[in-house]
Design a protein around this motif. Sequence first.
Motif, PDB file in Angstrom:
ATOM      1  N   GLU B 102      -6.869  46.805  -3.063  1.00 29.29           N
ATOM      2  CA  GLU B 102      -7.849  45.777  -3.433  1.00 29.29           C
ATOM      3  C   GLU B 102      -9.294  46.271  -3.448  1.00 29.29           C
ATOM      4  O   GLU B 102     -10.128  45.725  -4.163  1.00 29.29           O
ATOM      5  N   ARG B 103      -9.604  47.310  -2.652  1.00 27.25           N
ATOM      6  CA  ARG B 103     -10.998  47.798  -2.646  1.00 27.25           C
ATOM      7  C   ARG B 103     -11.315  48.704  -3.836  1.00 27.25           C
ATOM      8  O   ARG B 103     -12.478  48.998  -4.092  1.00 27.25           O
ATOM      9  N   LEU B 104     -10.265  49.167  -4.504  1.00 28.57           N
ATOM     10  CA  LEU B 104     -10.480  49.991  -5.699  1.00 28.57           C
ATOM     11  C   LEU B 104     -10.569  49.054  -6.896  1.00 28.57           C
ATOM     12  O   LEU B 104      -9.656  48.968  -7.709  1.00 28.57           O
ATOM     13  N   ALA B 105     -11.658  48.312  -6.972  1.00 28.10           N
ATOM     14  CA  ALA B 105     -11.756  47.270  -8.001  1.00 28.10           C
ATOM     15  C   ALA B 105     -13.012  47.471  -8.833  1.00 28.10           C
ATOM     16  O   ALA B 105     -14.022  47.971  -8.349  1.00 28.10           O
ATOM     17  N   GLY B 106     -12.921  47.046 -10.082  1.00 19.11           N
ATOM     18  CA  GLY B 106     -14.093  47.077 -10.955  1.00 19.11           C
ATOM     19  C   GLY B 106     -13.794  47.759 -12.278  1.00 19.11           C
ATOM     20  O   GLY B 106     -12.799  48.461 -12.424  1.00 19.11           O
ATOM     21  N   ILE B 107     -14.676  47.478 -13.231  1.00 24.10           N
ATOM     22  CA  ILE B 107     -14.557  48.077 -14.562  1.00 24.10           C
ATOM     23  C   ILE B 107     -15.339  49.386 -14.529  1.00 24.10           C
ATOM     24  O   ILE B 107     -16.523  49.386 -14.202  1.00 24.10           O
ATOM     25  N   GLU B 108     -14.710  50.497 -14.858  1.00 20.72           N
ATOM     26  CA  GLU B 108     -15.433  51.772 -14.846  1.00 20.72           C
ATOM     27  C   GLU B 108     -16.157  52.020 -16.158  1.00 20.72           C
ATOM     28  O   GLU B 108     -17.284  52.471 -16.168  1.00 20.72           O
ATOM     29  N   GLU B 109     -15.499  51.721 -17.272  1.00 22.30           N
ATOM     30  CA  GLU B 109     -16.118  52.013 -18.569  1.00 22.30           C
ATOM     31  C   GLU B 109     -15.481  51.178 -19.669  1.00 22.30           C
ATOM     32  O   GLU B 109     -14.262  50.966 -19.658  1.00 22.30           O
ATOM     33  N   ILE B 110     -16.308  50.711 -20.578  1.00 24.49           N
ATOM     34  CA  ILE B 110     -15.797  50.143 -21.828  1.00 24.49           C
ATOM     35  C   ILE B 110     -16.262  51.063 -22.944  1.00 24.49           C
ATOM     36  O   ILE B 110     -17.454  51.331 -23.072  1.00 24.49           O
ATOM     37  N   ASP B 111     -15.304  51.615 -23.704  1.00 23.31           N
ATOM     38  CA  ASP B 111     -15.623  52.521 -24.806  1.00 23.31           C
ATOM     39  C   ASP B 111     -15.318  51.765 -26.104  1.00 23.31           C
ATOM     40  O   ASP B 111     -14.160  51.643 -26.509  1.00 23.31           O
ATOM     41  N   ARG B 112     -16.370  51.253 -26.726  1.00 22.24           N
ATOM     42  CA  ARG B 112     -16.165  50.442 -27.933  1.00 22.24           C
ATOM     43  C   ARG B 112     -15.626  51.263 -29.087  1.00 22.24           C
ATOM     44  O   ARG B 112     -14.857  50.779 -29.912  1.00 22.24           O
ATOM     45  N   GLU B 113     -16.046  52.524 -29.174  1.00 22.46           N
ATOM     46  CA  GLU B 113     -15.597  53.346 -30.299  1.00 22.46           C
ATOM     47  C   GLU B 113     -14.104  53.649 -30.197  1.00 22.46           C
ATOM     48  O   GLU B 113     -13.385  53.578 -31.181  1.00 22.46           O
ATOM     49  N   ALA B 114     -13.669  53.980 -29.005  1.00 20.01           N
ATOM     50  CA  ALA B 114     -12.240  54.255 -28.807  1.00 20.01           C
ATOM     51  C   ALA B 114     -11.448  52.964 -28.619  1.00 20.01           C
ATOM     52  O   ALA B 114     -10.218  52.979 -28.678  1.00 20.01           O
ATOM     53  N   ALA B 115     -12.152  51.845 -28.408  1.00 22.07           N
ATOM     54  CA  ALA B 115     -11.518  50.558 -28.120  1.00 22.07           C
ATOM     55  C   ALA B 115     -10.645  50.647 -26.873  1.00 22.07           C
ATOM     56  O   ALA B 115      -9.459  50.303 -26.885  1.00 22.07           O
ATOM     57  N   THR B 116     -11.254  51.156 -25.790  1.00 18.88           N
ATOM     58  CA  THR B 116     -10.533  51.284 -24.518  1.00 18.88           C
ATOM     59  C   THR B 116     -11.386  50.739 -23.378  1.00 18.88           C
ATOM     60  O   THR B 116     -12.607  50.737 -23.442  1.00 18.88           O
ATOM     61  N   VAL B 117     -10.720  50.304 -22.332  1.00 17.62           N
ATOM     62  CA  VAL B 117     -11.400  49.916 -21.099  1.00 17.62           C
ATOM     63  C   VAL B 117     -10.743  50.687 -19.950  1.00 17.62           C
ATOM     64  O   VAL B 117      -9.523  50.771 -19.867  1.00 17.62           O
ATOM     65  N   THR B 118     -11.581  51.295 -19.116  1.00 16.22           N
ATOM     66  CA  THR B 118     -11.080  52.040 -17.965  1.00 16.22           C
ATOM     67  C   THR B 118     -11.396  51.226 -16.708  1.00 16.22           C
ATOM     68  O   THR B 118     -12.557  50.871 -16.481  1.00 16.22           O
ATOM     69  N   VAL B 119     -10.358  50.908 -15.934  1.00 13.98           N
ATOM     70  CA  VAL B 119     -10.551  50.011 -14.788  1.00 13.98           C
ATOM     71  C   VAL B 119      -9.908  50.591 -13.543  1.00 13.98           C
ATOM     72  O   VAL B 119      -8.967  51.389 -13.605  1.00 13.98           O
ATOM     73  N   TRP B 120     -10.417  50.174 -12.395  1.00 13.31           N
ATOM     74  CA  TRP B 120      -9.790  50.507 -11.127  1.00 13.31           C
ATOM     75  C   TRP B 120      -8.583  49.600 -10.923  1.00 13.31           C
ATOM     76  O   TRP B 120      -8.590  48.431 -11.352  1.00 13.31           O
ATOM     77  N   ALA B 121      -7.578  50.150 -10.261  1.00  7.43           N
ATOM     78  CA  ALA B 121      -6.282  49.470 -10.213  1.00  7.43           C
ATOM     79  C   ALA B 121      -6.319  48.140  -9.455  1.00  7.43           C
ATOM     80  O   ALA B 121      -5.486  47.263  -9.696  1.00  7.43           O
ATOM     81  N   GLY B 122      -7.288  47.954  -8.557  1.00  3.69           N
ATOM     82  CA  GLY B 122      -7.344  46.719  -7.793  1.00  3.69           C
ATOM     83  C   GLY B 122      -8.067  45.576  -8.495  1.00  3.69           C
ATOM     84  O   GLY B 122      -8.203  44.491  -7.925  1.00  3.69           O
ATOM     85  N   THR B 123      -8.484  45.789  -9.729  1.00  2.21           N
ATOM     86  CA  THR B 123      -9.175  44.744 -10.481  1.00  2.21           C
ATOM     87  C   THR B 123      -8.182  43.662 -10.906  1.00  2.21           C
ATOM     88  O   THR B 123      -7.067  43.974 -11.311  1.00  2.21           O
ATOM     89  N   THR B 124      -8.585  42.389 -10.817  1.00  2.00           N
ATOM     90  CA  THR B 124      -7.657  41.355 -11.276  1.00  2.00           C
ATOM     91  C   THR B 124      -7.556  41.380 -12.801  1.00  2.00           C
ATOM     92  O   THR B 124      -8.508  41.759 -13.497  1.00  2.00           O
ATOM     93  N   LEU B 125      -6.412  40.953 -13.283  1.00  2.00           N
ATOM     94  CA  LEU B 125      -6.209  40.883 -14.730  1.00  2.00           C
ATOM     95  C   LEU B 125      -7.293  40.048 -15.385  1.00  2.00           C
ATOM     96  O   LEU B 125      -7.854  40.409 -16.427  1.00  2.00           O
ATOM     97  N   GLN B 126      -7.620  38.939 -14.759  1.00  2.00           N
ATOM     98  CA  GLN B 126      -8.617  38.036 -15.359  1.00  2.00           C
ATOM     99  C   GLN B 126      -9.987  38.712 -15.476  1.00  2.00           C
ATOM    100  O   GLN B 126     -10.671  38.561 -16.490  1.00  2.00           O
ATOM    101  N   ALA B 127     -10.386  39.470 -14.460  1.00  2.00           N
ATOM    102  CA  ALA B 127     -11.678  40.164 -14.524  1.00  2.00           C
ATOM    103  C   ALA B 127     -11.692  41.154 -15.684  1.00  2.00           C
ATOM    104  O   ALA B 127     -12.710  41.313 -16.374  1.00  2.00           O
ATOM    105  N   VAL B 128     -10.562  41.810 -15.924  1.00  2.00           N
ATOM    106  CA  VAL B 128     -10.489  42.756 -17.040  1.00  2.00           C
ATOM    107  C   VAL B 128     -10.542  41.994 -18.368  1.00  2.00           C
ATOM    108  O   VAL B 128     -11.266  42.362 -19.295  1.00  2.00           O
ATOM    109  N   GLN B 129      -9.786  40.887 -18.438  1.00  2.00           N
ATOM    110  CA  GLN B 129      -9.803  40.078 -19.665  1.00  2.00           C
ATOM    111  C   GLN B 129     -11.233  39.651 -19.992  1.00  2.00           C
ATOM    112  O   GLN B 129     -11.672  39.722 -21.145  1.00  2.00           O
TER     113      GLN B 129
END
Lengths: 469, 469
Positions: B102-129
């Motif tokens: 749970e402490r490994l949470a947060g969005i690390e990077e959004i790459d619009r060109e590659a259309a990818t999001v890199t997230v920490w595994a403890g992030t909730t699905l909703q936060a990523v959405q």
Amino acid sequence: MRIMNQPEETYSCAQAVERLVHVLGADCVSRGAAIGERYFTNYGEAPGERPVALVRPRSVEEVSRTLALCNALDMPVVVQGGMTGLAGGAAPRASDVVLSIERLAGIEEIDREAATVTVWAGTTLQAVQEAVEAAGFTLGVDLGARGSCQIGGNVATNAGGNRVIRYGTMREQVLGLEVVLADGTVLTSLNKMLKNNAGYDLRQVFVGSEGTLGVVTRVVLRMHPRMAAPVTALCVTAGFGQALALLHVARAALPELSSFEVMWPRFCGYVTAHTADLRVPFAGDAGLRVLIECAGRDEQETAERFQAALAEWLEQGLIEDAALAQSEADTRAFWTLREGLAIDALPDLINFDVSLPHGRMEAFVAQCESAIDARWPGAQVLFFGHLGDGNLHLCVSVTYARGESAHDVEALVYRFVGEAGGSISAEHGVGVYKRDWLGVSRSPEEIAAMRRVKDAFDPRGILNPGKVF
Amino acid sequence: MRIMNQPEETYSCAQAVERLVHVLGADCVSRGAAIGERYFTNYGEAPGERPVALVRPRSVEEVSRTLALCNALDMPVVVQGGMTGLAGGAAPRASDVVLSIERLAGIEEIDREAATVTVWAGTTLQAVQEAVEAAGFTLGVDLGARGSCQIGGNVATNAGGNRVIRYGTMREQVLGLEVVLADGTVLTSLNKMLKNNAGYDLRQVFVGSEGTLGVVTRVVLRMHPRMAAPVTALCVTAGFGQALALLHVARAALPELSSFEVMWPRFCGYVTAHTADLRVPFAGDAGLRVLIECAGRDEQETAERFQAALAEWLEQGLIEDAALAQSEADTRAFWTLREGLAIDALPDLINFDVSLPHGRMEAFVAQCESAIDARWPGAQVLFFGHLGDGNLHLCVSVTYARGESAHDVEALVYRFVGEAGGSISAEHGVGVYKRDWLGVSRSPEEIAAMRRVKDAFDPRGILNPGKVF
């Protein structure tokens, strides 16, 4: 399954082949001059080494007996499909047994309710496409070698091709697999469901394993709803930034999008100059060419949506110009440009098949062009790619100085690939040609983890030794 | 990475926890009453066993040190995400160390060109959405527990949900992974490309492995083009055959199709009778209800296409009736029916999550209903499912005779699943609740092959022992 009681016993190669003949029958095993050249020649290349034996099993049971015996005798086995992989992954050495799956061919079942087709691994891609279309569906994978490549090889290399942006790679088409392991164990997992989380998804281990973990004998593939004839356009964008912006806009606007292929100026210039009777628009213009194809339920409806989108993009300045194919001849001409067969005649041609994060592509192309031009003046450096998949193909032909070889060009290109966080192989696999470059795209920890998988499924290392890593 | 010099030494459990505290610090390791109930309570269930320790690392390095130490000490480790899996896969025993991400949470990077999001595994699905939507894209996975489930758990269970028909399961969303192996090795493969055939695709080994092969710490996910608000309809079909035909027709006609959910009559009857203020059409009618949702670039355009399709299907007799949601309240009502929360109040409820080839579903439903009715008169046997994915959910509540238990219902249902070639787990995984039934869906050879993978990555068996198999 154990066939030998004393696997520790030492056999000569000739004795081992005798045992294969004894166990499988003479009509299943060929030796010496009876082994045709095509079994040791990769597509488009000079013959390699004639293998010690060629085994062509007629059943899963025979595949199992072949592997169990070779495993017991420590005989290396190279599995062959259509020999179109272009990475040397199916090329035998003189000490190898070649196991060809060509006799395991045919459609086993089409299940319209589940929308699946079950096929034998030696079936050509085209034969499967035709069966699926006859049943009123579309197969997700299509590629140039469709008439000779085989489904087992498509699975083993996780083939890509021209429709990945729509349907994904071969991995996404495979619902079920039957695989024979190195020790002869038959793993039958002919799953037809899109969702199955009952334990580890073993299919995934074998897709893309290039004959090093097991031999695929049967495959269950998804069938997609039948699409009408595709509608194709050739566009010009001012530069890479526009082409990338266009990709994102097109993906959002056109759910029917099935191909998004980008060609750089030097590529188009070379192909148009060296292809007889090729009539494509914008030949002399600056900018990148983008071939876009859409396929929906209704050709007319798709064409209207597509045309409206093209008009919008022109107005927005996303594209400089566009031509919608008005005939099958137009469509063929657009694809002839993209396939660029004229390039194959270039001397000492090297075909790179790399993938890169989209944000790194423009700089990568510029780096490669200027570095190769600087070192080898007059070089051909021709780029095209499946932009939607992040996959670039780079065709290079240079005049080597004394002591230089393809290795020098590869070192230069793969250095840029590594710096950009890219992959040395997008869709053709590693085989033997790219084996020494694997470290460009994978860390020592990743390669060590791959070895754990290899050791788990092929502890004696008989399957395709010397390939991948 | 080795932390202990003498792994052979024997430690008591308390000593082992002391070492964890010593290596990681007291603010990282909790013991005894300091471990909150939620760390040993699966969603919606009575508390289980309090673990020997709770470790909450703040970095990948700390995850690595935790695992290396536990591996050296042979301490079993249970990895926890949001605890919403419903299969008991994250439930600890008293002898286990719980590792919460749970402490490994947060969005690390959004790459619009590659259309990818890199997230920490403890992030909730909703936060990523939410982050993905704010960037102008759509995430491919959505499910009811979005507010509490975590991405790492979604990966570990290969989560499905309501949009699989459009985007696939979690597996298809994962482009890159960072995983810590049992021995503390950090495997960083944060790939952003759709195609990467540079050696084995190790991601695939860890997706769906339910915490038994490694601990996911970071994830690169695809982002899809942003879709406008969905358009939702509730339809009635005369029976299952029509619903299945409708599925194939809808997939071909509507590229915007994002959900295709089927509800059987008893399910609809129960939910409408037991949900306050639920206003949905066709409540008393015979036939199956089908909830269809489409999401395209433009809500108006999608609604028009959808409405035209519904009219066509009515005329063709594919559907008996249809209601297109005219307001958000309508849409919510349709989904309230489908989510059927009222069912959770049934005594001794068993939720089955199975998948079946489409051609076997109708008979399976009839078999289950009649067999359960015959043995337990007055039973509730309520079916609904993500028909597009071949995934059925069956909710059963019976009054047991003396000596009977849930095992009796499971034995009955899973026998029919096995006979139909189905899977005991479509999207929730095996965990501990379905472990004893794995043989229904997997052969001894398949289970032995899974063990080969387990032994390759976790030879000492410290990761989630007793789960999956």
